[in-house]
Design a protein around this motif. Sequence first.
Motif, PDB file in Angstrom:
ATOM      1  N   ILE A 220       0.146 -14.136  -3.766  1.00 46.95           N
ATOM      2  CA  ILE A 220       1.516 -14.513  -4.112  1.00 46.95           C
ATOM      3  C   ILE A 220       1.445 -15.582  -5.198  1.00 46.95           C
ATOM      4  CG2 ILE A 220       3.664 -15.504  -3.244  1.00 46.95           C
ATOM      5  CD1 ILE A 220       2.923 -14.344  -0.504  1.00 46.95           C
ATOM      6  N   PRO A 221       2.127 -15.374  -6.337  1.00 46.58           N
ATOM      7  CA  PRO A 221       2.032 -16.318  -7.462  1.00 46.58           C
ATOM      8  C   PRO A 221       2.407 -17.743  -7.058  1.00 46.58           C
ATOM      9  CG  PRO A 221       3.161 -14.311  -8.123  1.00 46.58           C
ATOM     10  CD  PRO A 221       3.005 -14.234  -6.641  1.00 46.58           C
ATOM     11  N   GLU A 222       1.745 -18.711  -7.676  1.00 45.78           N
ATOM     12  CA  GLU A 222       2.013 -20.115  -7.373  1.00 45.78           C
ATOM     13  C   GLU A 222       3.437 -20.513  -7.753  1.00 45.78           C
ATOM     14  OE1 GLU A 222      -0.865 -22.628  -9.144  1.00 45.78           O
ATOM     15  OE2 GLU A 222      -2.560 -21.838  -7.971  1.00 45.78           O
ATOM     16  N   GLU A 223       3.986 -19.868  -8.804  1.00 46.53           N
ATOM     17  CA  GLU A 223       5.338 -20.231  -9.238  1.00 46.53           C
ATOM     18  C   GLU A 223       6.422 -19.579  -8.386  1.00 46.53           C
ATOM     19  OE1 GLU A 223       3.983 -16.764 -11.891  1.00 46.53           O
ATOM     20  OE2 GLU A 223       3.125 -18.580 -11.012  1.00 46.53           O
ATOM     21  N   CYS A 224       6.042 -18.863  -7.333  1.00 49.71           N
ATOM     22  CA  CYS A 224       7.016 -18.213  -6.453  1.00 49.71           C
ATOM     23  C   CYS A 224       7.715 -19.274  -5.610  1.00 49.71           C
ATOM     24  CB  CYS A 224       6.318 -17.186  -5.550  1.00 49.71           C
ATOM     25  SG  CYS A 224       7.419 -16.408  -4.351  1.00 49.71           S
ATOM     26  N   ASP A 225       9.009 -19.430  -5.810  1.00 50.98           N
ATOM     27  CA  ASP A 225       9.797 -20.384  -5.018  1.00 50.98           C
ATOM     28  C   ASP A 225      10.349 -19.752  -3.752  1.00 50.98           C
ATOM     29  OD1 ASP A 225       9.683 -22.681  -6.854  1.00 50.98           O
ATOM     30  OD2 ASP A 225      10.813 -21.382  -8.200  1.00 50.98           O
ATOM     31  N   LEU A 226      10.494 -18.424  -3.754  1.00 51.02           N
ATOM     32  CA  LEU A 226      10.985 -17.717  -2.572  1.00 51.02           C
ATOM     33  C   LEU A 226      10.490 -16.283  -2.610  1.00 51.02           C
ATOM     34  CD1 LEU A 226      12.837 -17.503  -0.031  1.00 51.02           C
ATOM     35  CD2 LEU A 226      14.689 -16.854  -1.582  1.00 51.02           C
ATOM     36  N   LEU A 227       9.914 -15.838  -1.504  1.00 56.04           N
ATOM     37  CA  LEU A 227       9.484 -14.441  -1.361  1.00 56.04           C
ATOM     38  C   LEU A 227      10.547 -13.712  -0.554  1.00 56.04           C
ATOM     39  CD1 LEU A 227       7.102 -12.423  -1.875  1.00 56.04           C
ATOM     40  CD2 LEU A 227       6.316 -12.990   0.427  1.00 56.04           C
ATOM     41  N   LEU A 228      11.136 -12.675  -1.149  1.00 54.32           N
ATOM     42  CA  LEU A 228      12.254 -11.957  -0.534  1.00 54.32           C
ATOM     43  C   LEU A 228      11.840 -10.536  -0.176  1.00 54.32           C
ATOM     44  CD1 LEU A 228      15.307 -11.694   0.189  1.00 54.32           C
ATOM     45  CD2 LEU A 228      15.699 -11.059  -2.200  1.00 54.32           C
ATOM     46  N   MET A 229      12.031 -10.176   1.080  1.00 53.97           N
ATOM     47  CA  MET A 229      11.818  -8.796   1.533  1.00 53.97           C
ATOM     48  C   MET A 229      13.168  -8.251   1.986  1.00 53.97           C
ATOM     49  SD  MET A 229       8.227  -8.831   3.680  1.00 53.97           S
ATOM     50  CE  MET A 229       8.164  -7.030   3.585  1.00 53.97           C
ATOM     51  N   TYR A 230      13.642  -7.214   1.274  1.00 52.80           N
ATOM     52  CA  TYR A 230      14.964  -6.672   1.558  1.00 52.80           C
ATOM     53  C   TYR A 230      14.843  -5.269   2.147  1.00 52.80           C
ATOM     54  CZ  TYR A 230      19.709  -4.902   0.731  1.00 52.80           C
ATOM     55  OH  TYR A 230      20.951  -4.343   0.888  1.00 52.80           O
ATOM     56  N   ALA A 231      15.108  -5.167   3.445  1.00 49.35           N
ATOM     57  CA  ALA A 231      15.170  -3.898   4.174  1.00 49.35           C
ATOM     58  C   ALA A 231      13.928  -3.031   3.971  1.00 49.35           C
ATOM     59  CB  ALA A 231      16.427  -3.128   3.782  1.00 49.35           C
ATOM     60  N   PRO A 232      12.740  -3.532   4.316  1.00 50.01           N
ATOM     61  CA  PRO A 232      11.542  -2.689   4.204  1.00 50.01           C
ATOM     62  C   PRO A 232      11.546  -1.582   5.251  1.00 50.01           C
ATOM     63  CG  PRO A 232      11.005  -4.738   5.318  1.00 50.01           C
ATOM     64  CD  PRO A 232      12.427  -4.868   4.860  1.00 50.01           C
ATOM     65  N   SER A 233      11.094  -0.402   4.854  1.00 49.61           N
ATOM     66  CA  SER A 233      10.995   0.717   5.792  1.00 49.61           C
ATOM     67  C   SER A 233       9.547   0.991   6.191  1.00 49.61           C
ATOM     68  CB  SER A 233      11.612   1.987   5.180  1.00 49.61           C
ATOM     69  OG  SER A 233      10.955   2.321   3.977  1.00 49.61           O
ATOM     70  N   LYS A 234       8.615   0.311   5.536  1.00 48.81           N
ATOM     71  CA  LYS A 234       7.188   0.438   5.861  1.00 48.81           C
ATOM     72  C   LYS A 234       6.618  -0.944   6.123  1.00 48.81           C
ATOM     73  CE  LYS A 234       6.638   4.599   3.006  1.00 48.81           C
ATOM     74  NZ  LYS A 234       5.946   5.204   1.842  1.00 48.81           N
ATOM     75  N   ASP A 235       5.571  -0.974   6.930  1.00 47.30           N
ATOM     76  CA  ASP A 235       5.014  -2.239   7.389  1.00 47.30           C
ATOM     77  C   ASP A 235       4.058  -2.844   6.371  1.00 47.30           C
ATOM     78  OD1 ASP A 235       4.768  -4.304   9.150  1.00 47.30           O
ATOM     79  OD2 ASP A 235       3.228  -3.343  10.390  1.00 47.30           O
ATOM     80  N   LEU A 236       3.799  -4.144   6.536  1.00 43.22           N
ATOM     81  CA  LEU A 236       2.763  -4.813   5.759  1.00 43.22           C
ATOM     82  C   LEU A 236       1.381  -4.374   6.247  1.00 43.22           C
ATOM     83  CD1 LEU A 236       4.145  -8.493   5.872  1.00 43.22           C
ATOM     84  CD2 LEU A 236       4.315  -6.917   3.940  1.00 43.22           C
ATOM     85  N   THR A 237       0.425  -4.355   5.333  1.00 48.81           N
ATOM     86  CA  THR A 237      -0.961  -4.138   5.750  1.00 48.81           C
ATOM     87  C   THR A 237      -1.499  -5.451   6.311  1.00 48.81           C
ATOM     88  OG1 THR A 237      -1.878  -4.744   3.603  1.00 48.81           O
ATOM     89  CG2 THR A 237      -1.251  -2.427   3.915  1.00 48.81           C
ATOM     90  N   GLU A 238      -2.689  -5.407   6.892  1.00 51.05           N
ATOM     91  CA  GLU A 238      -3.286  -6.619   7.441  1.00 51.05           C
ATOM     92  C   GLU A 238      -3.513  -7.663   6.348  1.00 51.05           C
ATOM     93  OE1 GLU A 238      -3.853  -7.658  10.441  1.00 51.05           O
ATOM     94  OE2 GLU A 238      -3.112  -5.848  11.416  1.00 51.05           O
TER      95      GLU A 238
END
Length: 489
Positions: A220-238
């Motif tokens: 995740i980039p250092e300049e990321c002030d907020l990580l937004l996940m909007y209605a995912p239909s698939k899961d994150l990997t490990e």
Amino acid sequence: MQKIKSIFKTTGTKNGTYSVGLTVIVIAIVVVANLIFGQIPEKYKNIDVSSTKIYDITDTSKELLKNLDQKVTFTVLAEKAGADDRIKTFLSKYSSLSKNIKVEWIDPVLHPSALSEYDTSANTIVVACDDTGKSTTVSFSDIIVMDTSSYYYTGNATESEFDGEGQLTSAVNYVVSDSNKNIYRTTGHGEATLSSSVSELMTKNNYKVNELNLVMDTSIPEECDLLLMYAPSKDLTEDEKTAVEDYLAKGGKVMILLGETSSADLPNIASVMKEYGMETEDGYIADPSRCYQGNYYYIFPELSVSGDMAKGITSQMVLLTNAHGMNLVDPARDTITTSPFMTTSENAYAVTEEAQKQGAYTLGAVAEETISGDSAGKTDADTSENDGESDDAEQEEQKTGRLTVISAGSLIDSQITDTFTQLENTTLFMNAVSSNFDGVQNISIEAKSLGTEYNTVQHAGLFSLLVIFGIPLLILISGFTVWYRRRKA
């Protein structure tokens, strides 16, 4: 001379002199009154009687302008006499709210070099602040928005929205602000796309929205002030799950809006949520006590917002559909504090094909954890090397990891936000986004409709009978009664 004096002694002359004198006095009063009223500030002279209140200015803008301590110039590159009266009136009312706003009009026909100087086109407002050296432009077409889609049906483009306040407030905030925020929206998990109205609100708040594919790059980039996940239909990997957890552990900000996919199909996302004290409940939420017109799955949640989250929330009306419920559980660490801000009533049900489970469920919650930025992610040996640092230094290095979860992506679904414009879905969402940033508040203001509003009367049948027959009959009876009494007298 005697004849002249005798003329002025006649009754007609006296009446005429009186009339002339009275006329002069009335004219003098009107002139003086106009001079007095001309000194009244513009914001008090123009009263908005339009049905959509396009000249009304919200408390958000008033607060921004009240606290404005830097000089801002509005340079209007347009012929003032030919400019739209609505824009001229709104500019006058808006600028009158702050002594630090100055409006200048430049006719590009008389001064064509101005367009080159400001590198823009005619019918544009250049908003600039000398203290910060920043400037931006607002086109007249951004203020009075045309509905081009109507051209294909009627052959004419019609005016659809008036966005004077939203555009100008965003511009002022941009030129006086010394920082912008970067929001990274995840992709690669079947996420939904932000609607055009929500994207526009992000832009008005000077948030830059970037896409981040965690499948291709788990960092995740250092300049990321907020990580937004909007209605995912698939899961994150490990690996993605680890990246998100590490980002939060270092003081990052994450916001998740759940879609219609069951938590059972998203175990890694559910694991991250549970670590921060939120456990999802199977099924969809039905709330017979707080539903829309008898549809139990269209629910109006109870809001318990304060501080920045409560900015602009007045009606407390938010509509959700296909919402999942959450239960607050003990987080993985004592340093994590989890608080709900949106819940159902106690009569709600989590409904699956097999069962209906009654209870009060959380629909939105925030989990925060204060972390030492210097020690986050380091080993015990690394931490022990810094034992001699002062308490003040540690205080400066502290960061706050924040996880915001809203259990229904329908909160910002365009089918709801564009249909029920009187609801506060987008306001709550933008407040939730802005609450992740210190010293930043939601200043994004939605445009006002220019569509024709019609006065409608429910159950008009009885009302029509009263107007057409009842009132005339009453007048006839009253007139006949008066005539009869006079005739008898």
